[in-house]
Write a protein that holds these residues in place. Structure first.
Motif, PDB file in Angstrom:
ATOM      1  N   UNK A 123      50.560 112.684  14.663  1.00  0.00           N
ATOM      2  CA  UNK A 123      50.841 110.979  15.269  1.00  0.00           C
ATOM      3  C   UNK A 123      50.825 110.146  15.178  1.00  0.00           C
ATOM      4  N   UNK A 124      49.431 110.057  14.440  1.00  0.00           N
ATOM      5  CA  UNK A 124      49.459 108.850  13.800  1.00  0.00           C
ATOM      6  C   UNK A 124      50.098 107.924  12.611  1.00  0.00           C
ATOM      7  N   UNK A 125      50.768 108.646  11.932  1.00  0.00           N
ATOM      8  CA  UNK A 125      51.582 108.149  11.165  1.00  0.00           C
ATOM      9  C   UNK A 125      52.656 107.740  11.855  1.00  0.00           C
ATOM     10  N   UNK A 126      53.351 108.580  12.132  1.00  0.00           N
ATOM     11  CA  UNK A 126      54.245 108.488  13.037  1.00  0.00           C
ATOM     12  C   UNK A 126      54.304 107.176  13.956  1.00  0.00           C
ATOM     13  N   UNK A 127      53.674 107.025  14.753  1.00  0.00           N
ATOM     14  CA  UNK A 127      52.901 104.900  14.975  1.00  0.00           C
ATOM     15  C   UNK A 127      53.110 103.945  14.225  1.00  0.00           C
ATOM     16  N   UNK A 128      52.664 104.415  13.343  1.00  0.00           N
ATOM     17  CA  UNK A 128      52.583 103.357  12.192  1.00  0.00           C
ATOM     18  C   UNK A 128      53.927 103.561  11.447  1.00  0.00           C
ATOM     19  N   UNK A 133      52.189 100.581  16.993  1.00  0.00           N
ATOM     20  CA  UNK A 133      50.628 100.389  18.079  1.00  0.00           C
ATOM     21  C   UNK A 133      49.834 100.031  19.287  1.00  0.00           C
ATOM     22  N   UNK A 134      50.946  98.868  19.038  1.00  0.00           N
ATOM     23  CA  UNK A 134      50.849  98.341  20.313  1.00  0.00           C
ATOM     24  C   UNK A 134      51.182  98.318  21.584  1.00  0.00           C
ATOM     25  N   UNK A 135      52.193  99.433  21.530  1.00  0.00           N
ATOM     26  CA  UNK A 135      53.145  99.891  22.552  1.00  0.00           C
ATOM     27  C   UNK A 135      52.824 102.135  22.576  1.00  0.00           C
ATOM     28  N   UNK A 136      51.787 102.555  21.992  1.00  0.00           N
ATOM     29  CA  UNK A 136      51.952 103.330  22.224  1.00  0.00           C
ATOM     30  C   UNK A 136      50.479 104.333  22.594  1.00  0.00           C
ATOM     31  N   UNK A 137      50.685 105.046  23.673  1.00  0.00           N
ATOM     32  CA  UNK A 137      49.265 105.434  24.564  1.00  0.00           C
ATOM     33  C   UNK A 137      49.148 107.447  23.977  1.00  0.00           C
ATOM     34  N   UNK A 141      44.612 116.683  27.924  1.00  0.00           N
ATOM     35  CA  UNK A 141      44.210 117.335  28.640  1.00  0.00           C
ATOM     36  C   UNK A 141      42.395 117.600  27.416  1.00  0.00           C
ATOM     37  N   UNK A 142      42.258 117.806  26.314  1.00  0.00           N
ATOM     38  CA  UNK A 142      42.180 118.463  25.110  1.00  0.00           C
ATOM     39  C   UNK A 142      41.498 117.002  24.642  1.00  0.00           C
ATOM     40  N   UNK A 143      39.765 116.486  25.059  1.00  0.00           N
ATOM     41  CA  UNK A 143      39.178 115.134  25.214  1.00  0.00           C
ATOM     42  C   UNK A 143      38.505 115.372  23.948  1.00  0.00           C
ATOM     43  N   UNK A 144      38.352 116.520  22.770  1.00  0.00           N
ATOM     44  CA  UNK A 144      38.031 117.081  21.612  1.00  0.00           C
ATOM     45  C   UNK A 144      39.117 115.751  20.767  1.00  0.00           C
ATOM     46  N   UNK A 145      40.677 116.200  21.228  1.00  0.00           N
ATOM     47  CA  UNK A 145      41.647 115.339  19.814  1.00  0.00           C
ATOM     48  C   UNK A 145      42.326 114.373  20.562  1.00  0.00           C
ATOM     49  N   UNK A 146      41.613 113.481  21.998  1.00  0.00           N
ATOM     50  CA  UNK A 146      41.505 111.903  21.907  1.00  0.00           C
ATOM     51  C   UNK A 146      40.153 111.812  20.994  1.00  0.00           C
ATOM     52  N   UNK A 147      39.110 112.458  20.857  1.00  0.00           N
ATOM     53  CA  UNK A 147      37.691 111.884  19.523  1.00  0.00           C
ATOM     54  C   UNK A 147      38.361 112.089  18.311  1.00  0.00           C
ATOM     55  N   UNK A 148      39.308 112.753  17.914  1.00  0.00           N
ATOM     56  CA  UNK A 148      39.519 112.977  16.463  1.00  0.00           C
ATOM     57  C   UNK A 148      40.388 111.525  16.904  1.00  0.00           C
ATOM     58  N   UNK A 149      41.318 111.356  17.508  1.00  0.00           N
ATOM     59  CA  UNK A 149      42.278 110.218  17.001  1.00  0.00           C
ATOM     60  C   UNK A 149      41.482 109.095  16.661  1.00  0.00           C
ATOM     61  N   UNK A 150      40.918 108.632  17.631  1.00  0.00           N
ATOM     62  CA  UNK A 150      39.696 107.751  17.969  1.00  0.00           C
ATOM     63  C   UNK A 150      39.314 107.558  16.191  1.00  0.00           C
ATOM     64  N   UNK A 151      38.550 108.430  16.145  1.00  0.00           N
ATOM     65  CA  UNK A 151      37.842 108.578  14.166  1.00  0.00           C
ATOM     66  C   UNK A 151      39.203 107.850  13.292  1.00  0.00           C
ATOM     67  N   UNK A 152      40.338 108.555  13.718  1.00  0.00           N
ATOM     68  CA  UNK A 152      41.321 108.360  12.816  1.00  0.00           C
ATOM     69  C   UNK A 152      42.160 106.713  12.786  1.00  0.00           C
ATOM     70  N   UNK A 153      41.955 106.906  13.942  1.00  0.00           N
ATOM     71  CA  UNK A 153      42.534 105.273  14.223  1.00  0.00           C
ATOM     72  C   UNK A 153      41.965 104.831  15.053  1.00  0.00           C
ATOM     73  N   UNK A 154      40.991 103.946  14.525  1.00  0.00           N
ATOM     74  CA  UNK A 154      39.858 103.704  16.173  1.00  0.00           C
ATOM     75  C   UNK A 154      40.734 101.937  17.172  1.00  0.00           C
ATOM     76  N   UNK A 155      41.815 101.908  16.309  1.00  0.00           N
ATOM     77  CA  UNK A 155      43.052 101.115  16.942  1.00  0.00           C
ATOM     78  C   UNK A 155      43.701 101.574  18.619  1.00  0.00           C
ATOM     79  N   UNK A 156      43.697 102.550  18.189  1.00  0.00           N
ATOM     80  CA  UNK A 156      44.929 103.478  18.604  1.00  0.00           C
ATOM     81  C   UNK A 156      44.454 103.187  20.605  1.00  0.00           C
ATOM     82  N   UNK A 157      45.544 103.214  21.580  1.00  0.00           N
ATOM     83  CA  UNK A 157      45.529 103.444  22.680  1.00  0.00           C
ATOM     84  C   UNK A 157      44.937 104.408  23.111  1.00  0.00           C
TER      85      UNK A 157
END
Length: 236
Positions: A123-128, A133-137, A141-157
């Motif tokens: 997902x991060x690769x496609x957004x970039x 990046x400025x308009x994707x959230x 429900x899997x908050x671990x997936x959100x934590x992994x997303x933040x680890x890979x791309x801290x600027x992701x909403x």
């Protein structure tokens, strides 16, 4: 208050299809919400359920099917004969469509009950690739997936989804190991105090699935940031 089309304008076209997304654009929605899974061969596709039986002419788990196999399915005739032959879209097809708009895009990772290992990076690769990046959230429900997303791309909403009535959810979110952008609760949980507390903690509120404009009116006056709805035109 942003009007975010739930799985596209899914009140009028088959959910999570290009037809529904194009209709949401035509209805002047401010954003679109969609659900993503990984196929057996690692492609990101758009579908809500883990099994295709509800929204296609076949059945089977997306994680056990290749993109080529999914492409053979009819994802439109279940909704109406005029949509016969519509297929399950890929994330890349959607992003190419959305890139030409100014809409907020909410990508929901469907990781339950099956975990799609590596979907966050895709997902991060496609957004970039689409400079969005400025308009994707990204929500889940899997908050671990959100934590992994933040680890890979801290600027992701990141949007934290809730299907149950969590006590003081803003406090729960504040303690997560990543900075959340928004809370996405079921609409029945939301009232003026919910909005006030979320804003006090720095979070936007995007409830789902709001289909009655009468419900949203008073909360819009209270500062509700947006609604995720099947019927964008009702709110416009």
């Amino acid at each position: 208050m942003l009007i975010i089309a739930h799985r596209g304008a899914s009140g009028y076209a088959p959910e999570n299809t290009i037809a529904a997304f194009e209709l949401a654009i035509n209805q002047n929605a401010d954003g679109m919400e969609l659900d993503v899974h990984l196929t057996k061969d690692g492609e990101v596709v758009i579908c809500h359920d883990d099994d295709v039986k509800r929204t296609t002419n076949s059945q089977g788990l997306i994680k056990d099917m290749t993109l080529e196999e999914l492409r053979r399915l009819d994802a439109g005739s279940w909704y109406g004969e005029s949509f016969r032959g519509i297929t399950i879209p890929t994330l890349q097809e959607f992003m190419a469509l959305a890139a030409d708009t100014h809409m907020l895009i909410n990508l929901e990772i469907k990781n339950l009950p099956y975990y799609h290992k590596g979907i966050e990076q895709k997902l991060i690769r496609s957004v970039h690739e689409h400079d969005m990046l400025d308009r994707v959230v990204i929500s889940s429900f899997d908050h671990y997936a959100l934590a992994e997303t933040a680890r890979l791309e801290p600027a992701m909403k990141l949007g934290v989804l809730f299907s149950t009535r969590v006590i003081d959810p803003w406090d729960y979110v504040r303690k997560l190991p990543f900075a959340a952008y928004s809370l996405h609760p079921h609409y029945s949980f939301v009232d003026v105090e919910y909005i006030r507390q979320c804003h006090a903690h720095g979070y936007k509120v995007y409830p789902y699935t709001v289909n009655e404009a009468e419900w949203a009116g008073p909360l819009a006056q209270a500062g509700l940031d947006g609604v995720i709805t099947n019927y964008p035109d009702r709110f416009r």
